[in-house]
Write an enzyme that holds these catalytic residues in place. Sequence first.
Site, PDB file in Angstrom:
ATOM      1  N   SER A  42       0.911  -1.240   0.027  1.00  0.00           N
ATOM      2  CA  SER A  42       0.085  -0.156   0.187  1.00  0.00           C
ATOM      3  C   SER A  42       0.910   1.337  -0.143  1.00  0.00           C
ATOM      4  O   SER A  42       1.298   2.058   1.081  1.00  0.00           O
ATOM      5  CB  SER A  42      -0.830  -0.030   1.208  1.00  0.00           C
ATOM      6  OG  SER A  42      -0.215   0.059   2.227  1.00  0.00           O
ATOM      7  N   HIS A 146      -3.460  -5.939   1.924  1.00  0.00           N
ATOM      8  CA  HIS A 146      -2.689  -6.931   2.479  1.00  0.00           C
ATOM      9  C   HIS A 146      -3.065  -8.316   2.498  1.00  0.00           C
ATOM     10  O   HIS A 146      -2.660  -9.401   2.869  1.00  0.00           O
ATOM     11  CB  HIS A 146      -1.905  -6.676   4.042  1.00  0.00           C
ATOM     12  CG  HIS A 146      -1.065  -5.468   4.175  1.00  0.00           C
ATOM     13  ND1 HIS A 146      -0.867  -4.777   5.039  1.00  0.00           N
ATOM     14  CD2 HIS A 146      -0.300  -4.651   2.723  1.00  0.00           C
ATOM     15  CE1 HIS A 146       0.014  -3.569   4.899  1.00  0.00           C
ATOM     16  NE2 HIS A 146       0.116  -3.703   3.554  1.00  0.00           N
ATOM     17  N   GLU A 155      -5.050  -2.565   8.985  1.00  0.00           N
ATOM     18  CA  GLU A 155      -4.477  -3.009  10.138  1.00  0.00           C
ATOM     19  C   GLU A 155      -5.241  -2.908  11.441  1.00  0.00           C
ATOM     20  O   GLU A 155      -5.343  -1.707  11.622  1.00  0.00           O
ATOM     21  CB  GLU A 155      -3.144  -2.736  10.321  1.00  0.00           C
ATOM     22  CG  GLU A 155      -2.083  -2.961   9.176  1.00  0.00           C
ATOM     23  CD  GLU A 155      -1.022  -2.419   8.920  1.00  0.00           C
ATOM     24  OE1 GLU A 155      -0.333  -1.907   9.905  1.00  0.00           O
ATOM     25  OE2 GLU A 155      -0.275  -1.947   7.748  1.00  0.00           O
ATOM     26  N   GLU A 196       1.562  -9.619   6.478  1.00  0.00           N
ATOM     27  CA  GLU A 196       2.173  -9.262   7.583  1.00  0.00           C
ATOM     28  C   GLU A 196       2.014 -10.118   8.669  1.00  0.00           C
ATOM     29  O   GLU A 196       2.235  -9.808  10.052  1.00  0.00           O
ATOM     30  CB  GLU A 196       2.014  -7.566   8.124  1.00  0.00           C
ATOM     31  CG  GLU A 196       2.362  -6.661   7.305  1.00  0.00           C
ATOM     32  CD  GLU A 196       2.124  -5.403   7.580  1.00  0.00           C
ATOM     33  OE1 GLU A 196       1.586  -5.114   8.556  1.00  0.00           O
ATOM     34  OE2 GLU A 196       2.489  -4.497   6.816  1.00  0.00           O
ATOM     35  N   ASP A 232      -4.310   0.969  11.374  1.00  0.00           N
ATOM     36  CA  ASP A 232      -3.833   1.690  10.025  1.00  0.00           C
ATOM     37  C   ASP A 232      -4.896   1.494   9.276  1.00  0.00           C
ATOM     38  O   ASP A 232      -5.395   0.411   8.566  1.00  0.00           O
ATOM     39  CB  ASP A 232      -2.688   1.054   9.586  1.00  0.00           C
ATOM     40  CG  ASP A 232      -2.196   1.686   8.463  1.00  0.00           C
ATOM     41  OD1 ASP A 232      -2.714   2.649   7.843  1.00  0.00           O
ATOM     42  OD2 ASP A 232      -1.132   1.267   7.749  1.00  0.00           O
ATOM     43  N   GLU A 275      -3.375   5.454  12.079  1.00  0.00           N
ATOM     44  CA  GLU A 275      -2.536   5.764  11.116  1.00  0.00           C
ATOM     45  C   GLU A 275      -3.433   6.144   9.640  1.00  0.00           C
ATOM     46  O   GLU A 275      -4.449   5.266   9.434  1.00  0.00           O
ATOM     47  CB  GLU A 275      -1.451   4.721  11.002  1.00  0.00           C
ATOM     48  CG  GLU A 275      -0.738   4.818   9.818  1.00  0.00           C
ATOM     49  CD  GLU A 275       0.222   3.851   9.715  1.00  0.00           C
ATOM     50  OE1 GLU A 275       0.638   3.128  10.829  1.00  0.00           O
ATOM     51  OE2 GLU A 275       0.705   3.162   8.537  1.00  0.00           O
ATOM     52  N   ASP A 302       1.341   8.182   7.664  1.00  0.00           N
ATOM     53  CA  ASP A 302       2.237   7.450   6.593  1.00  0.00           C
ATOM     54  C   ASP A 302       2.244   7.837   5.308  1.00  0.00           C
ATOM     55  O   ASP A 302       3.092   8.529   4.774  1.00  0.00           O
ATOM     56  CB  ASP A 302       1.745   5.957   6.879  1.00  0.00           C
ATOM     57  CG  ASP A 302       2.417   4.839   5.943  1.00  0.00           C
ATOM     58  OD1 ASP A 302       3.405   5.539   5.207  1.00  0.00           O
ATOM     59  OD2 ASP A 302       2.029   3.715   5.952  1.00  0.00           O
ATOM     60  N   LYS A 327       9.761   5.132   7.572  1.00  0.00           N
ATOM     61  CA  LYS A 327       9.885   4.177   6.783  1.00  0.00           C
ATOM     62  C   LYS A 327      11.160   4.392   6.008  1.00  0.00           C
ATOM     63  O   LYS A 327      10.920   5.344   4.915  1.00  0.00           O
ATOM     64  CB  LYS A 327       8.914   3.636   5.806  1.00  0.00           C
ATOM     65  CG  LYS A 327       7.746   3.338   6.728  1.00  0.00           C
ATOM     66  CD  LYS A 327       6.452   3.051   5.532  1.00  0.00           C
ATOM     67  CE  LYS A 327       5.383   2.394   6.135  1.00  0.00           C
ATOM     68  NZ  LYS A 327       4.137   2.319   5.304  1.00  0.00           N
ATOM     69  N   HIS A 355       8.108  -1.214   9.743  1.00  0.00           N
ATOM     70  CA  HIS A 355       8.384  -2.130   8.807  1.00  0.00           C
ATOM     71  C   HIS A 355       7.588  -1.782   7.577  1.00  0.00           C
ATOM     72  O   HIS A 355       6.810  -0.892   7.361  1.00  0.00           O
ATOM     73  CB  HIS A 355       8.103  -3.420   9.114  1.00  0.00           C
ATOM     74  CG  HIS A 355       6.662  -3.634   9.254  1.00  0.00           C
ATOM     75  ND1 HIS A 355       6.062  -4.831   9.786  1.00  0.00           N
ATOM     76  CD2 HIS A 355       5.587  -2.814   9.723  1.00  0.00           C
ATOM     77  CE1 HIS A 355       4.713  -4.964   9.774  1.00  0.00           C
ATOM     78  NE2 HIS A 355       4.457  -3.807   9.732  1.00  0.00           N
ATOM     79  N   LYS A 378       6.325  -0.158  14.533  1.00  0.00           N
ATOM     80  CA  LYS A 378       5.235  -1.011  14.004  1.00  0.00           C
ATOM     81  C   LYS A 378       6.029  -2.178  13.121  1.00  0.00           C
ATOM     82  O   LYS A 378       6.481  -1.643  12.014  1.00  0.00           O
ATOM     83  CB  LYS A 378       4.291  -0.243  12.908  1.00  0.00           C
ATOM     84  CG  LYS A 378       3.111  -0.963  12.822  1.00  0.00           C
ATOM     85  CD  LYS A 378       2.203  -0.023  12.014  1.00  0.00           C
ATOM     86  CE  LYS A 378       2.580  -0.053  10.538  1.00  0.00           C
ATOM     87  NZ  LYS A 378       1.378   0.492   9.620  1.00  0.00           N
TER      88      LYS A 378
HETATM   89  O1  LIG Z   1       0.848   0.822   5.249  1.00  0.00           O
HETATM   90  C1  LIG Z   1       1.719   0.554   6.157  1.00  0.00           C
HETATM   91  O2  LIG Z   1       1.961   1.227   7.207  1.00  0.00           O
HETATM   92  C2  LIG Z   1       2.580  -0.466   5.591  1.00  0.00           C
HETATM   93  C3  LIG Z   1       3.145  -1.402   6.710  1.00  0.00           C
HETATM   94  O3  LIG Z   1       2.435  -1.948   7.405  1.00  0.00           O
HETATM   95  O4  LIG Z   1       2.311  -1.219   4.752  1.00  0.00           O
HETATM   96  P1  LIG Z   1       2.890  -1.291   3.151  1.00  0.00           P
HETATM   97  O5  LIG Z   1       4.433  -1.543   3.445  1.00  0.00           O
HETATM   98  O6  LIG Z   1       2.119  -2.252   2.300  1.00  0.00           O
HETATM   99  O7  LIG Z   1       2.969   0.178   2.820  1.00  0.00           O
HETATM  100 MG   LIG Z   2       0.296   2.650   6.852  1.00  0.00          MG
END
Ligand SMILES: O=C(O)[C@@H](CO)OP(=O)(O)O
Ligand SMILES: [Mg+2]
Length: 400
Positions: A42, A146, A155, A196, A232, A275, A302, A327, A355, A378
């Site tokens: 995502s 996911h 999440e 995950e 999230d 999030e 994010d 990240k 992560h 996270k």
């Molecule tokens: O959205 C998120 O926060 C991440 C990790 O949980 O997902 P992705 O790495 O798929 O962006």
């Molecule tokens: Mg996110």
Amino acid sequence: MTLVTDVRLRRVLDSRGNPTVEAEVTTESGGFGRAAAPSGASTGEYEAIERPAEEAIAKARELAVPRLEGQVYAGDQRGVDAALRAADGTENFSEIGANSAVAISMAAAKAASDVLGAPLYQHLGGAFRGDEYPTPLGNVVGGGEHAADATDIQEFLAAPVGAPSVTEAVFANAAVHGAVHDVLAERDLPAGKGDEGAWAPSVSDAEAFAIVAEAIDRAEDEVGFEIRMGLDVAASEMWDAESGVYEYSDTTRTSEEQVDYVAGLVDDHDLVYVEDPLEEDDFEGFADLTDRVGDRTLVCGDDLFVTNVERLQRGIDEGAGNSILVKPNQIGTLSDAFDAVELARDNGYDAVISHRSGETEDTTIAHLAVATAAPFIKTGAVGGERTAKLNELIRIEENA
Ligand SMILES: O=C(O)[C@@H](CO)OP(=O)(O)O
Ligand SMILES: [Mg+2]
């Protein structure tokens, strides 16, 4: 001593079975560091560019390696990362790929810590870091991008805020994950796992809230301290720009309705963390929600901020959110990730280290969280690529 003499790159597997970039950095005195890039599903529109692993490796060998070997010192992280930026020449690492860049950046940091004989968190954070540990946010139920046919919200996270140590917090999240399994079995709900390792039952978000709340109650009885819930929402993935609404399985919501909905969720479920409650361009919606619930929960960006100081600065100026997800692969280097943490801290925003859904056994983010004294990390609850980080936190806490 930390002069970089050798940089090697190869393709390795990530947890989804896709190729990703692994880097190895060796220094003049024999220091060695190895790191691998994670990968998102995502992904935010404004993230640095991940190129197919083979292309990223070829480009990095051509453009970056000659600017590193014999040229930069692994102990000078800003020097390494500046060389990567200069080699790439774009804003978003679209030449060598953010996957090559972040793998090299992290491998250089590990090589330097190897030479210094200090743990990575100490090399990155300094002598006075290492006594504050993040609360792990454990993904226990999920869907979105996911997992197919599961929840709309990406999440559902367990947050063991009352844990006396990071070790006990890590085990508490595993207990919630296990309790979710029991609750699902009692309700006759079959479930596989998402990318995950979270359970991915085919249930509504409302039912998922009930399942996770029940599992948290049981785990709290077992561990004897407070565990809260976080989310999230990954709202960019639900946003339909054309019609201007968030598309849920059973309804649609405008931006205003989404703010109301999430504010209600914060109160109904006593959420400690939310999030991406709104899509990645909706600074205004983030600001409204932060106004309403920012005194009692973290409203974390994010896809909104993508670990980028310019986007974070805009958020600070507009009062959007009170927390940033960090990240390293979203921005390409450890220096850039640190800059985001610093800007956040200077403005009262909490940095949460994270992560990606596609991960490897690399443990750098566990050290990054301790090095920056981040309040949360996270990194999942179960699964080898997730436990790699969680177990590393346990070792760091024990000074092992
Ligand atoms: O959205 C998120 O926060 C991440 C990790 O949980 O997902 P992705 O790495 O798929 O962006
Ligand atoms: Mg996110």
